[in-house]
Scaffold this motif. Structure first.
Motif, PDB file in Angstrom:
ATOM      1  N   PHE A  20      39.174  39.463  43.626  1.00 48.63           N
ATOM      2  CA  PHE A  20      38.749  40.546  42.733  1.00 48.63           C
ATOM      3  C   PHE A  20      38.647  41.925  43.378  1.00 48.63           C
ATOM      4  N   SER A  31      43.225  45.000  40.997  1.00 48.71           N
ATOM      5  CA  SER A  31      42.348  43.885  40.613  1.00 48.71           C
ATOM      6  C   SER A  31      40.891  44.325  40.571  1.00 48.71           C
ATOM      7  N   THR A  40      38.657  44.083  37.253  1.00 49.88           N
ATOM      8  CA  THR A  40      37.376  43.366  37.299  1.00 49.88           C
ATOM      9  C   THR A  40      36.255  44.226  36.730  1.00 49.88           C
TER      10      THR A  40
END
Length: 73
Positions: free
Chosen positions: A21, A27, A31
């Motif tokens: 994450f 990412s 997240t």
């Protein structure tokens, strides 16, 4: 000055979370966005239910059967 033993090896779970994450910017942003959307929806549902419990008997859903319609005139 670094002291021996201050830095410890990270656990497998924290490394996995970081790799999945937080490692890449894309990412990380996805997240944060997902947490914000899900958190916002959850907060909204919790506050709506708290409002309904606090105002039980005063809301339209509770009194619509007791109130006459416009056809009664």
């Amino acid at each position: 000055m670094w002291k021996q033993g201050r830095l410890t090896k990270e656990s497998g779970a924290s490394k996995m979370i970081y790799d999945l994450f937080l490692k890449r910017n894309s990412s990380y942003v996805a997240t944060i966005f997902t947490i914000a959307v899900v958190g916002g929806i959850a907060f909204d549902k919790i506050m709506d239910s708290a409002w309904a419990m606090h105002n039980k008997g005063k809301l339209w859903a509770d009194v619509k059967d007791k109130v006459g319609t416009a056809d009664d005139d």
